[in-house]
Design a protein around this motif. Sequence first.
Motif, short mmCIF file in Angstrom:
data_model
loop_
_atom_site.label_atom_id
_atom_site.label_comp_id
_atom_site.label_asym_id
_atom_site.label_seq_id
_atom_site.Cartn_x
_atom_site.Cartn_y
_atom_site.Cartn_z
N GLN A 1 36.93 45.20 33.85
CA GLN A 1 36.12 44.09 34.35
C GLN A 1 35.59 44.40 35.75
O GLN A 1 36.15 45.18 36.48
CB GLN A 1 36.92 42.79 34.30
N SER A 2 34.48 43.76 36.10
CA SER A 2 33.87 44.03 37.40
C SER A 2 33.75 42.79 38.28
O SER A 2 33.35 42.88 39.43
CB SER A 2 32.48 44.63 37.21
N TRP A 3 34.14 41.62 37.78
CA TRP A 3 33.96 40.40 38.55
C TRP A 3 35.04 40.16 39.59
O TRP A 3 34.87 39.36 40.50
CB TRP A 3 33.82 39.18 37.63
N SER A 4 36.18 40.85 39.48
CA SER A 4 37.26 40.64 40.45
C SER A 4 37.83 41.98 40.91
O SER A 4 38.66 42.58 40.21
CB SER A 4 38.38 39.79 39.82
N PRO A 5 37.42 42.46 42.08
CA PRO A 5 37.98 43.70 42.60
C PRO A 5 39.50 43.64 42.76
O PRO A 5 40.19 44.64 42.56
CB PRO A 5 37.30 43.88 43.96
N ARG A 6 40.02 42.45 43.08
CA ARG A 6 41.48 42.31 43.23
C ARG A 6 42.18 42.50 41.89
O ARG A 6 43.20 43.19 41.81
CB ARG A 6 41.81 40.95 43.83
N LEU A 7 41.65 41.91 40.82
CA LEU A 7 42.24 42.10 39.50
C LEU A 7 42.14 43.56 39.07
O LEU A 7 43.08 44.10 38.50
CB LEU A 7 41.56 41.19 38.47
N ARG A 8 41.02 44.19 39.36
CA ARG A 8 40.88 45.62 39.04
C ARG A 8 41.93 46.44 39.79
O ARG A 8 42.55 47.33 39.23
CB ARG A 8 39.47 46.11 39.38
N TRP B 1 42.42 55.78 42.27
CA TRP B 1 41.17 56.27 42.87
C TRP B 1 39.96 55.49 42.34
O TRP B 1 39.11 55.05 43.10
CB TRP B 1 41.01 57.77 42.59
N ALA B 2 39.91 55.30 41.01
CA ALA B 2 38.76 54.65 40.38
C ALA B 2 38.58 53.21 40.86
O ALA B 2 37.46 52.70 40.91
CB ALA B 2 38.90 54.68 38.87
N SER B 3 39.67 52.56 41.24
CA SER B 3 39.60 51.16 41.68
C SER B 3 39.50 51.04 43.20
O SER B 3 39.65 49.94 43.74
CB SER B 3 40.82 50.40 41.18
N ASN B 4 39.25 52.13 43.87
CA ASN B 4 39.05 52.16 45.33
C ASN B 4 40.30 51.86 46.15
O ASN B 4 40.20 51.47 47.30
CB ASN B 4 37.92 51.20 45.76
#
Length: 133
Positions: A60-67, A121-124
């Motif tokens: 998903q892309s709507w929540s960086p925190r969830l990612r 890495w992929a999730s920053n």
Amino acid sequence: MVLKKISCAALAVLYASAGILHLAIPTPFVAIVPGWVPVPSATVMLTGIAEIAGAAGIAQSWSPRLRAVSASWLAAYALCVWPANVQHMLLDLAKPGQGLGLVYHIPRLALQPVLIWWPIWASNLTSWPFRSR
């Protein structure tokens, strides 16, 4: 940035596929659960659900925190299943035909740290080993 989005998508496909396999055909996974893990069949079912949940979260892309939480979860998961991969190698090597053999197992075990690092890495959560801009 594009490479990280592609990585998140690839990780989502990888983990969703693995999770579905864990749920659809658990027998081969149950067979490699180390003896010290309680209730192997339930453990395999729970790992399948965990993989699917992690895949959904990192996709998903709507929540960086969830990612980020999902990426941390997938990294921890990859660390936790490492003993099952070692167990799988030992079981295969004990077979008369050597099962899948070292040609399969050594790269699999050697790449486990990549499966730990990649979602982080992929999730920053890290830029290592690349320089930040």
